[in-house]
Design a protein around this motif. Sequence first.
Motif, PDB file in Angstrom:
ATOM      1  N   GLU A 161     111.766  64.072  -1.985  1.00 21.02           N
ATOM      2  CA  GLU A 161     110.514  63.240  -2.137  1.00 21.02           C
ATOM      3  C   GLU A 161     109.733  63.989  -3.517  1.00 21.02           C
ATOM      4  OE1 GLU A 161     108.376  63.715   1.642  1.00 21.02           O
ATOM      5  OE2 GLU A 161     108.368  61.668   1.815  1.00 21.02           O
ATOM      6  N   GLU A 162     109.895  65.152  -3.790  1.00 22.74           N
ATOM      7  CA  GLU A 162     109.653  65.955  -5.345  1.00 22.74           C
ATOM      8  C   GLU A 162     110.028  64.684  -6.253  1.00 22.74           C
ATOM      9  OE1 GLU A 162     110.492  69.508  -4.238  1.00 22.74           O
ATOM     10  OE2 GLU A 162     108.740  70.175  -2.971  1.00 22.74           O
ATOM     11  N   LEU A 163     111.831  65.294  -5.983  1.00 24.83           N
ATOM     12  CA  LEU A 163     112.860  64.579  -7.453  1.00 24.83           C
ATOM     13  C   LEU A 163     111.983  62.867  -7.403  1.00 24.83           C
ATOM     14  CD1 LEU A 163     114.561  64.326  -8.967  1.00 24.83           C
ATOM     15  CD2 LEU A 163     116.133  63.886  -7.311  1.00 24.83           C
ATOM     16  N   SER A 164     111.644  62.496  -6.421  1.00 24.22           N
ATOM     17  CA  SER A 164     111.246  60.805  -6.463  1.00 24.22           C
ATOM     18  C   SER A 164     109.987  60.801  -7.304  1.00 24.22           C
ATOM     19  CB  SER A 164     111.332  59.787  -5.306  1.00 24.22           C
ATOM     20  OG  SER A 164     110.497  58.543  -5.295  1.00 24.22           O
ATOM     21  N   ALA A 165     108.836  61.422  -6.930  1.00 21.90           N
ATOM     22  CA  ALA A 165     107.765  61.645  -7.375  1.00 21.90           C
ATOM     23  C   ALA A 165     108.019  62.305  -8.674  1.00 21.90           C
ATOM     24  CB  ALA A 165     107.177  62.340  -7.059  1.00 21.90           C
ATOM     25  N   GLN A 166     108.773  63.353  -9.099  1.00 24.78           N
ATOM     26  CA  GLN A 166     108.532  64.198 -10.165  1.00 24.78           C
ATOM     27  C   GLN A 166     108.945  63.210 -11.391  1.00 24.78           C
ATOM     28  OE1 GLN A 166     110.554  67.521 -10.105  1.00 24.78           O
ATOM     29  NE2 GLN A 166     108.747  68.227  -8.751  1.00 24.78           N
ATOM     30  N   ARG A 167     110.103  62.271 -11.072  1.00 27.26           N
ATOM     31  CA  ARG A 167     110.882  61.518 -11.566  1.00 27.26           C
ATOM     32  C   ARG A 167     110.350  60.168 -12.085  1.00 27.26           C
ATOM     33  NH1 ARG A 167     115.278  63.426 -15.257  1.00 27.26           N
ATOM     34  NH2 ARG A 167     115.296  65.687 -15.046  1.00 27.26           N
ATOM     35  N   LEU A 175     124.308  62.625   1.514  1.00 26.91           N
ATOM     36  CA  LEU A 175     123.959  61.830   0.474  1.00 26.91           C
ATOM     37  C   LEU A 175     122.630  62.047  -0.597  1.00 26.91           C
ATOM     38  CD1 LEU A 175     124.104  58.176   1.728  1.00 26.91           C
ATOM     39  CD2 LEU A 175     125.521  59.236   0.484  1.00 26.91           C
ATOM     40  N   VAL A 176     121.280  62.950   0.390  1.00 31.90           N
ATOM     41  CA  VAL A 176     120.620  63.462   0.175  1.00 31.90           C
ATOM     42  C   VAL A 176     121.086  64.394  -1.196  1.00 31.90           C
ATOM     43  CG1 VAL A 176     118.599  64.735  -0.297  1.00 31.90           C
ATOM     44  CG2 VAL A 176     118.964  62.773   1.201  1.00 31.90           C
ATOM     45  N   LEU A 177     122.225  65.579  -0.669  1.00 33.34           N
ATOM     46  CA  LEU A 177     122.732  66.687  -1.369  1.00 33.34           C
ATOM     47  C   LEU A 177     123.353  66.453  -2.641  1.00 33.34           C
ATOM     48  CD1 LEU A 177     124.168  69.181   1.321  1.00 33.34           C
ATOM     49  CD2 LEU A 177     122.289  69.223   0.053  1.00 33.34           C
ATOM     50  N   GLU A 178     124.123  64.958  -2.348  1.00 44.18           N
ATOM     51  CA  GLU A 178     124.664  64.239  -3.560  1.00 44.18           C
ATOM     52  C   GLU A 178     124.222  64.037  -5.051  1.00 44.18           C
ATOM     53  OE1 GLU A 178     127.523  64.396  -4.934  1.00 44.18           O
ATOM     54  OE2 GLU A 178     128.672  65.118  -2.944  1.00 44.18           O
ATOM     55  N   LEU A 179     122.762  63.476  -4.683  1.00 44.17           N
ATOM     56  CA  LEU A 179     121.669  62.870  -5.429  1.00 44.17           C
ATOM     57  C   LEU A 179     120.811  63.952  -6.098  1.00 44.17           C
ATOM     58  CD1 LEU A 179     120.219  60.424  -6.682  1.00 44.17           C
ATOM     59  CD2 LEU A 179     118.156  60.870  -5.370  1.00 44.17           C
ATOM     60  N   LEU A 180     120.413  64.937  -5.145  1.00 49.50           N
ATOM     61  CA  LEU A 180     119.865  66.400  -5.710  1.00 49.50           C
ATOM     62  C   LEU A 180     120.835  66.957  -6.597  1.00 49.50           C
ATOM     63  CD1 LEU A 180     117.814  68.129  -2.464  1.00 49.50           C
ATOM     64  CD2 LEU A 180     116.947  66.346  -4.228  1.00 49.50           C
ATOM     65  N   LEU A 212     116.570  50.486 -13.494  1.00 50.18           N
ATOM     66  CA  LEU A 212     115.776  50.257 -12.151  1.00 50.18           C
ATOM     67  C   LEU A 212     117.564  49.805 -10.700  1.00 50.18           C
ATOM     68  CD1 LEU A 212     114.753  48.198 -10.761  1.00 50.18           C
ATOM     69  CD2 LEU A 212     116.042  46.129 -11.919  1.00 50.18           C
ATOM     70  N   ALA A 213     118.220  50.328 -11.019  1.00 46.95           N
ATOM     71  CA  ALA A 213     118.942  51.006 -10.318  1.00 46.95           C
ATOM     72  C   ALA A 213     119.298  51.639  -9.455  1.00 46.95           C
ATOM     73  CB  ALA A 213     120.697  50.099  -9.939  1.00 46.95           C
ATOM     74  N   LYS A 214     118.957  52.891 -10.779  1.00 49.03           N
ATOM     75  CA  LYS A 214     118.632  54.235  -9.439  1.00 49.03           C
ATOM     76  C   LYS A 214     117.376  53.885  -9.318  1.00 49.03           C
ATOM     77  CE  LYS A 214     120.899  56.082 -14.092  1.00 49.03           C
ATOM     78  NZ  LYS A 214     120.584  56.965 -14.991  1.00 49.03           N
ATOM     79  N   LYS A 215     116.583  53.104  -9.363  1.00 43.47           N
ATOM     80  CA  LYS A 215     115.145  53.389  -8.831  1.00 43.47           C
ATOM     81  C   LYS A 215     115.213  52.890  -7.287  1.00 43.47           C
ATOM     82  CE  LYS A 215     111.578  54.101 -12.724  1.00 43.47           C
ATOM     83  NZ  LYS A 215     109.764  53.453 -12.619  1.00 43.47           N
ATOM     84  N   GLN A 216     116.184  51.859  -7.027  1.00 40.12           N
ATOM     85  CA  GLN A 216     116.297  51.545  -6.020  1.00 40.12           C
ATOM     86  C   GLN A 216     117.220  51.505  -4.968  1.00 40.12           C
ATOM     87  OE1 GLN A 216     118.190  47.745  -7.651  1.00 40.12           O
ATOM     88  NE2 GLN A 216     116.420  46.080  -7.508  1.00 40.12           N
ATOM     89  N   THR A 217     118.203  53.262  -5.468  1.00 41.54           N
ATOM     90  CA  THR A 217     119.285  53.153  -4.841  1.00 41.54           C
ATOM     91  C   THR A 217     118.479  55.030  -3.963  1.00 41.54           C
ATOM     92  OG1 THR A 217     121.221  53.021  -5.959  1.00 41.54           O
ATOM     93  CG2 THR A 217     120.992  54.874  -5.307  1.00 41.54           C
ATOM     94  N   VAL A 218     117.179  55.462  -5.055  1.00 39.79           N
ATOM     95  CA  VAL A 218     116.516  56.135  -4.790  1.00 39.79           C
ATOM     96  C   VAL A 218     115.851  55.822  -3.628  1.00 39.79           C
ATOM     97  CG1 VAL A 218     114.753  58.336  -5.461  1.00 39.79           C
ATOM     98  CG2 VAL A 218     116.864  57.883  -7.032  1.00 39.79           C
ATOM     99  N   THR A 219     114.773  54.747  -4.219  1.00 38.82           N
ATOM    100  CA  THR A 219     113.919  54.404  -3.025  1.00 38.82           C
ATOM    101  C   THR A 219     114.635  53.574  -2.016  1.00 38.82           C
ATOM    102  OG1 THR A 219     112.409  52.675  -4.610  1.00 38.82           O
ATOM    103  CG2 THR A 219     112.492  52.954  -2.214  1.00 38.82           C
ATOM    104  N   ARG A 220     115.566  53.473  -1.756  1.00 39.18           N
ATOM    105  CA  ARG A 220     116.418  53.192  -0.447  1.00 39.18           C
ATOM    106  C   ARG A 220     116.770  54.328   0.333  1.00 39.18           C
ATOM    107  NH1 ARG A 220     117.507  51.920   3.938  1.00 39.18           N
ATOM    108  NH2 ARG A 220     118.795  50.662   5.084  1.00 39.18           N
ATOM    109  N   LEU A 221     117.630  55.506   0.045  1.00 36.38           N
ATOM    110  CA  LEU A 221     117.482  56.850   0.000  1.00 36.38           C
ATOM    111  C   LEU A 221     116.395  57.436   0.417  1.00 36.38           C
ATOM    112  CD1 LEU A 221     119.826  59.015   0.944  1.00 36.38           C
ATOM    113  CD2 LEU A 221     120.007  59.370  -1.390  1.00 36.38           C
ATOM    114  N   VAL A 222     115.339  57.093   0.286  1.00 34.11           N
ATOM    115  CA  VAL A 222     114.055  57.965   0.542  1.00 34.11           C
ATOM    116  C   VAL A 222     113.972  57.097   1.763  1.00 34.11           C
ATOM    117  CG1 VAL A 222     111.241  57.754   0.354  1.00 34.11           C
ATOM    118  CG2 VAL A 222     113.329  58.483  -1.420  1.00 34.11           C
ATOM    119  N   PHE A 223     113.906  55.554   1.991  1.00 34.91           N
ATOM    120  CA  PHE A 223     113.626  55.381   3.032  1.00 34.91           C
ATOM    121  C   PHE A 223     114.251  55.692   4.539  1.00 34.91           C
ATOM    122  CE2 PHE A 223     111.755  50.554   0.438  1.00 34.91           C
ATOM    123  CZ  PHE A 223     110.438  51.631   0.781  1.00 34.91           C
TER     124      PHE A 223
END
Length: 291
Positions: free
Chosen positions: A189-195, A36-41, A162-173
Amino acid sequence: MEFIQELHEARLTRNTSGLKALTYTDCCERAYLTLLVLELLRRFPITAPRAHGYAKSTTGYDSYKYFRISGTDLYNFVYFIVGDGDAQDKLKDPGAAKKLRQRLQFPLMAFNRYVSNMSRGFAPTPSDEQFLIRAEGVLRITNADYKAIRRNIFSFNRISTLAKKQTVTRLVFAARAKLRSSDIIQYLEELSAQRNLELYKVTDPEPKVSMPDIDVTGRDLSGYRYLVGAKNLMLTKKFLELAKDGKPVPAAMIQAYMPAITMVDNIVKAGPGFVQMLRTLENRAKKTPNS
Protein backbone atom coordinates in the motif's frame (compact mmCIF):
# COMPACT_ATOMS: atom_id res chain seq x y z
CA MET A 1 19.17 -4.80 8.67
CA GLU A 2 16.30 -2.63 9.90
CA PHE A 3 14.04 -4.08 7.20
CA ILE A 4 14.66 -7.60 8.49
CA GLN A 5 13.86 -6.55 12.03
CA GLU A 6 10.65 -4.88 10.90
CA LEU A 7 9.38 -7.80 8.88
CA HIS A 8 10.31 -10.89 10.82
CA GLU A 9 7.12 -11.44 12.83
CA ALA A 10 3.94 -12.91 11.39
CA ARG A 11 0.70 -10.97 11.82
CA LEU A 12 -2.02 -12.79 9.89
CA THR A 13 -0.87 -16.12 11.35
CA ARG A 14 0.13 -14.66 14.72
CA ASN A 15 -1.92 -17.06 16.84
CA THR A 16 -3.61 -20.41 16.42
CA SER A 17 -7.08 -19.17 17.37
CA GLY A 18 -7.27 -16.91 14.33
CA LEU A 19 -6.20 -19.79 12.09
CA LYS A 20 -9.54 -21.52 12.58
CA ALA A 21 -10.93 -19.05 10.05
CA LEU A 22 -8.51 -20.29 7.37
CA THR A 23 -8.94 -23.34 5.16
CA TYR A 24 -6.12 -25.20 3.45
CA THR A 25 -7.20 -23.59 0.18
CA ASP A 26 -6.99 -20.16 1.86
CA CYS A 27 -3.39 -20.87 2.86
CA CYS A 28 -2.46 -21.90 -0.68
CA GLU A 29 -4.05 -18.80 -2.16
CA ARG A 30 -2.54 -16.45 0.41
CA ALA A 31 0.92 -17.94 -0.02
CA TYR A 32 0.68 -17.34 -3.76
CA LEU A 33 -0.56 -13.77 -3.31
CA THR A 34 2.31 -13.07 -0.92
CA LEU A 35 4.74 -14.23 -3.59
CA LEU A 36 3.12 -11.87 -6.10
CA VAL A 37 3.45 -8.97 -3.66
CA LEU A 38 7.13 -9.78 -3.11
CA GLU A 39 7.71 -9.94 -6.86
CA LEU A 40 6.19 -6.50 -7.29
CA LEU A 41 8.12 -4.99 -4.37
CA ARG A 42 11.47 -6.20 -5.66
CA ARG A 43 10.95 -4.24 -8.89
CA PHE A 44 11.17 -0.84 -7.20
CA PRO A 45 14.36 0.48 -5.56
CA ILE A 46 12.39 1.92 -2.63
CA THR A 47 10.75 -1.40 -1.77
CA ALA A 48 13.24 -3.99 -3.04
CA PRO A 49 14.99 -4.09 0.38
CA ARG A 50 11.63 -4.91 1.94
CA ALA A 51 11.26 -7.91 -0.33
CA HIS A 52 14.84 -9.04 0.29
CA GLY A 53 14.42 -8.73 4.06
CA TYR A 54 11.11 -10.56 4.05
CA ALA A 55 12.59 -13.40 2.02
CA LYS A 56 15.54 -13.62 4.42
CA SER A 57 13.19 -13.85 7.40
CA THR A 58 11.18 -16.55 5.64
CA THR A 59 14.28 -18.68 5.07
CA GLY A 60 15.65 -18.10 8.56
CA TYR A 61 14.73 -21.61 9.72
CA ASP A 62 15.98 -25.01 8.66
CA SER A 63 12.56 -26.45 7.84
CA TYR A 64 8.83 -25.82 7.83
CA LYS A 65 8.06 -28.42 10.48
CA TYR A 66 6.82 -26.04 13.14
CA PHE A 67 4.37 -23.17 13.45
CA ARG A 68 6.36 -20.06 14.36
CA ILE A 69 4.91 -16.80 15.64
CA SER A 70 8.34 -15.30 14.96
CA GLY A 71 8.24 -16.48 11.35
CA THR A 72 6.74 -14.55 8.48
CA ASP A 73 3.20 -15.20 7.35
CA LEU A 74 4.64 -16.77 4.21
CA TYR A 75 6.69 -19.19 6.33
CA ASN A 76 3.57 -20.22 8.25
CA PHE A 77 1.48 -20.57 5.09
CA VAL A 78 4.09 -22.98 3.73
CA TYR A 79 4.07 -24.80 7.08
CA PHE A 80 0.33 -25.40 6.73
CA ILE A 81 0.75 -26.45 3.09
CA VAL A 82 3.59 -28.96 3.56
CA GLY A 83 3.30 -29.83 7.25
CA ASP A 84 1.98 -33.01 8.80
CA GLY A 85 -1.44 -33.60 10.31
CA ASP A 86 -0.68 -31.36 13.28
CA ALA A 87 -0.39 -28.43 10.88
CA GLN A 88 -3.77 -29.04 9.27
CA ASP A 89 -5.39 -29.62 12.67
CA LYS A 90 -4.92 -25.90 13.33
CA LEU A 91 -7.04 -24.93 10.31
CA LYS A 92 -10.77 -24.44 9.83
CA ASP A 93 -11.61 -27.86 8.41
CA PRO A 94 -8.83 -30.31 9.37
CA GLY A 95 -10.40 -33.29 7.62
CA ALA A 96 -10.70 -31.56 4.27
CA ALA A 97 -7.27 -29.97 4.73
CA LYS A 98 -5.59 -33.33 5.28
CA LYS A 99 -7.33 -34.74 2.25
CA LEU A 100 -5.98 -31.95 0.04
CA ARG A 101 -2.54 -32.17 1.66
CA GLN A 102 -2.24 -35.81 0.63
CA ARG A 103 -2.74 -34.84 -3.01
CA LEU A 104 -0.51 -31.78 -3.09
CA GLN A 105 3.22 -32.03 -3.73
CA PHE A 106 4.60 -28.57 -3.11
CA PRO A 107 8.06 -28.01 -4.71
CA LEU A 108 9.77 -27.15 -1.44
CA MET A 109 13.34 -27.28 -2.77
CA ALA A 110 12.46 -24.95 -5.63
CA PHE A 111 10.66 -22.64 -3.19
CA ASN A 112 13.70 -22.52 -0.90
CA ARG A 113 15.95 -21.72 -3.84
CA TYR A 114 13.55 -19.01 -5.00
CA VAL A 115 13.30 -17.18 -1.66
CA SER A 116 17.02 -17.67 -0.99
CA ASN A 117 17.92 -15.93 -4.24
CA MET A 118 15.50 -13.13 -3.42
CA SER A 119 16.95 -12.74 0.07
CA ARG A 120 20.40 -12.26 -1.45
CA GLY A 121 19.16 -9.40 -3.58
CA PHE A 122 19.31 -11.18 -6.93
CA ALA A 123 17.37 -9.57 -9.77
CA PRO A 124 14.24 -11.37 -11.04
CA THR A 125 14.92 -14.02 -13.67
CA PRO A 126 12.80 -16.08 -16.09
CA SER A 127 13.30 -19.06 -13.77
CA ASP A 128 11.48 -17.11 -11.05
CA GLU A 129 8.43 -16.84 -13.27
CA GLN A 130 8.70 -20.52 -14.13
CA PHE A 131 8.63 -21.30 -10.42
CA LEU A 132 5.50 -19.19 -9.93
CA ILE A 133 3.81 -20.86 -12.90
CA ARG A 134 4.63 -24.22 -11.36
CA ALA A 135 3.36 -23.04 -7.98
CA GLU A 136 0.08 -21.94 -9.61
CA GLY A 137 -0.60 -25.46 -10.73
CA VAL A 138 0.45 -27.14 -7.51
CA LEU A 139 -1.46 -24.71 -5.29
CA ARG A 140 -4.54 -24.98 -7.53
CA ILE A 141 -4.64 -21.27 -8.36
CA THR A 142 -7.46 -20.94 -10.88
CA ASN A 143 -8.17 -17.21 -10.58
CA ALA A 144 -7.46 -15.77 -14.03
CA ASP A 145 -6.86 -12.29 -12.58
CA TYR A 146 -4.06 -13.58 -10.35
CA LYS A 147 -2.41 -15.24 -13.33
CA ALA A 148 -2.70 -12.00 -15.31
CA ILE A 149 -1.07 -10.12 -12.42
CA ARG A 150 1.84 -12.57 -12.49
CA ARG A 151 2.29 -12.16 -16.25
CA ASN A 152 2.22 -8.36 -16.00
CA ILE A 153 4.64 -8.24 -13.09
CA PHE A 154 7.19 -10.25 -15.04
CA SER A 155 6.66 -7.90 -18.01
CA PHE A 156 6.50 -4.79 -15.86
CA ASN A 157 9.10 -2.78 -17.76
CA ARG A 158 7.38 -3.47 -21.07
CA ILE A 159 3.75 -2.71 -20.28
CA SER A 160 2.06 0.69 -20.39
CA THR A 161 1.64 2.99 -17.41
CA LEU A 162 -2.09 2.27 -17.38
CA ALA A 163 -1.45 -1.47 -17.41
CA LYS A 164 0.97 -1.05 -14.50
CA LYS A 165 -1.67 0.80 -12.50
CA GLN A 166 -4.30 -1.79 -13.34
CA THR A 167 -1.96 -4.57 -12.24
CA VAL A 168 -1.05 -2.91 -8.95
CA THR A 169 -4.68 -1.98 -8.25
CA ARG A 170 -5.82 -5.54 -8.80
CA LEU A 171 -3.09 -6.86 -6.52
CA VAL A 172 -3.97 -4.29 -3.85
CA PHE A 173 -7.61 -5.41 -3.99
CA ALA A 174 -6.56 -9.04 -3.62
CA ALA A 175 -4.22 -8.23 -0.73
CA ARG A 176 -6.85 -6.20 1.10
CA ALA A 177 -9.31 -9.05 0.79
CA LYS A 178 -6.96 -11.95 1.56
CA LEU A 179 -3.93 -10.42 3.34
CA ARG A 180 -5.55 -7.58 5.27
CA SER A 181 -3.76 -8.26 8.58
CA SER A 182 -0.61 -9.75 7.07
CA ASP A 183 2.96 -8.63 7.59
CA ILE A 184 3.43 -7.60 3.95
CA ILE A 185 0.41 -5.54 2.91
CA GLN A 186 1.55 -2.21 4.35
CA TYR A 187 4.56 -2.15 2.02
CA LEU A 188 2.36 -2.80 -0.99
CA GLU A 189 0.00 0.00 0.00
CA GLU A 190 2.90 2.37 0.68
CA LEU A 191 4.34 1.63 -2.76
CA SER A 192 0.95 2.16 -4.37
CA ALA A 193 0.50 5.50 -2.63
CA GLN A 194 4.04 6.80 -3.16
CA ARG A 195 4.07 5.95 -6.86
CA ASN A 196 0.38 6.78 -7.46
CA LEU A 197 -0.24 3.30 -8.82
CA GLU A 198 -3.79 2.66 -7.61
CA LEU A 199 -6.84 3.37 -9.74
CA TYR A 200 -9.81 4.40 -7.62
CA LYS A 201 -12.69 4.18 -10.09
CA VAL A 202 -12.43 0.42 -10.36
CA THR A 203 -14.84 -2.18 -8.98
CA ASP A 204 -13.31 -4.53 -6.43
CA PRO A 205 -13.98 -8.09 -7.72
CA GLU A 206 -12.65 -9.93 -4.68
CA PRO A 207 -15.03 -12.19 -2.72
CA LYS A 208 -14.92 -11.42 1.00
CA VAL A 209 -15.39 -15.00 2.18
CA SER A 210 -13.00 -17.79 3.01
CA MET A 211 -12.49 -20.31 0.21
CA PRO A 212 -13.77 -23.77 1.23
CA ASP A 213 -11.60 -26.82 0.65
CA ILE A 214 -13.68 -28.15 -2.24
CA ASP A 215 -12.07 -30.92 -4.23
CA VAL A 216 -14.64 -32.78 -6.31
CA THR A 217 -13.41 -36.33 -6.92
CA GLY A 218 -15.01 -39.21 -8.78
CA ARG A 219 -16.13 -40.62 -5.44
CA ASP A 220 -17.76 -37.30 -4.57
CA LEU A 221 -19.58 -37.21 -7.91
CA SER A 222 -21.02 -40.65 -7.29
CA GLY A 223 -22.52 -39.23 -4.11
CA TYR A 224 -23.79 -36.11 -5.84
CA ARG A 225 -25.59 -38.36 -8.31
CA TYR A 226 -28.06 -39.23 -5.56
CA LEU A 227 -28.68 -35.53 -4.87
CA VAL A 228 -28.86 -33.95 -8.31
CA GLY A 229 -29.30 -36.87 -10.70
CA ALA A 230 -26.88 -38.33 -13.22
CA LYS A 231 -27.75 -35.83 -15.96
CA ASN A 232 -26.70 -32.89 -13.75
CA LEU A 233 -23.37 -34.28 -12.53
CA MET A 234 -20.93 -32.46 -14.79
CA LEU A 235 -22.71 -29.11 -14.49
CA THR A 236 -22.77 -29.58 -10.72
CA LYS A 237 -19.01 -30.19 -10.70
CA LYS A 238 -18.46 -26.97 -12.65
CA PHE A 239 -20.87 -25.12 -10.35
CA LEU A 240 -18.79 -26.12 -7.31
CA GLU A 241 -15.52 -25.10 -8.96
CA LEU A 242 -16.81 -21.67 -9.99
CA ALA A 243 -18.45 -21.07 -6.61
CA LYS A 244 -15.19 -21.94 -4.85
CA ASP A 245 -13.36 -19.32 -6.92
CA GLY A 246 -16.03 -16.69 -6.25
CA LYS A 247 -16.84 -16.44 -9.95
CA PRO A 248 -20.23 -15.86 -11.60
CA VAL A 249 -22.13 -19.10 -12.14
CA PRO A 250 -24.21 -19.55 -15.33
CA ALA A 251 -27.91 -20.22 -14.88
CA ALA A 252 -27.65 -23.73 -16.33
CA MET A 253 -25.19 -24.75 -13.61
CA ILE A 254 -27.37 -23.25 -10.89
CA GLN A 255 -30.32 -25.21 -12.22
CA ALA A 256 -28.24 -28.39 -12.18
CA TYR A 257 -27.47 -27.84 -8.50
CA MET A 258 -31.05 -26.84 -7.61
CA PRO A 259 -32.07 -30.29 -6.29
CA ALA A 260 -29.45 -29.98 -3.55
CA ILE A 261 -30.52 -26.40 -2.80
CA THR A 262 -34.16 -27.49 -2.67
CA MET A 263 -33.28 -30.25 -0.22
CA VAL A 264 -31.60 -27.79 2.15
CA ASP A 265 -34.50 -25.35 1.74
CA ASN A 266 -37.00 -28.06 2.67
CA ILE A 267 -35.01 -28.88 5.79
CA VAL A 268 -34.88 -25.21 6.80
CA LYS A 269 -38.62 -24.81 6.28
CA ALA A 270 -39.28 -27.87 8.45
CA GLY A 271 -37.94 -26.01 11.48
CA PRO A 272 -34.90 -25.55 13.75
CA GLY A 273 -34.97 -29.16 14.92
CA PHE A 274 -34.42 -30.44 11.41
CA VAL A 275 -31.68 -27.87 10.78
CA GLN A 276 -29.89 -29.02 13.92
CA MET A 277 -30.15 -32.63 12.76
CA LEU A 278 -28.54 -31.60 9.46
CA ARG A 279 -25.71 -29.82 11.27
CA THR A 280 -25.16 -32.85 13.49
CA LEU A 281 -25.02 -35.09 10.44
CA GLU A 282 -22.50 -32.76 8.80
CA ASN A 283 -20.26 -32.81 11.89
CA ARG A 284 -20.36 -36.61 11.90
CA ALA A 285 -19.50 -36.65 8.20
CA LYS A 286 -16.46 -34.42 8.74
CA LYS A 287 -15.05 -36.89 11.25
CA THR A 288 -15.26 -39.91 8.98
CA PRO A 289 -11.90 -41.12 7.57
CA ASN A 290 -12.90 -40.43 3.96
CA SER A 291 -14.31 -36.95 4.53
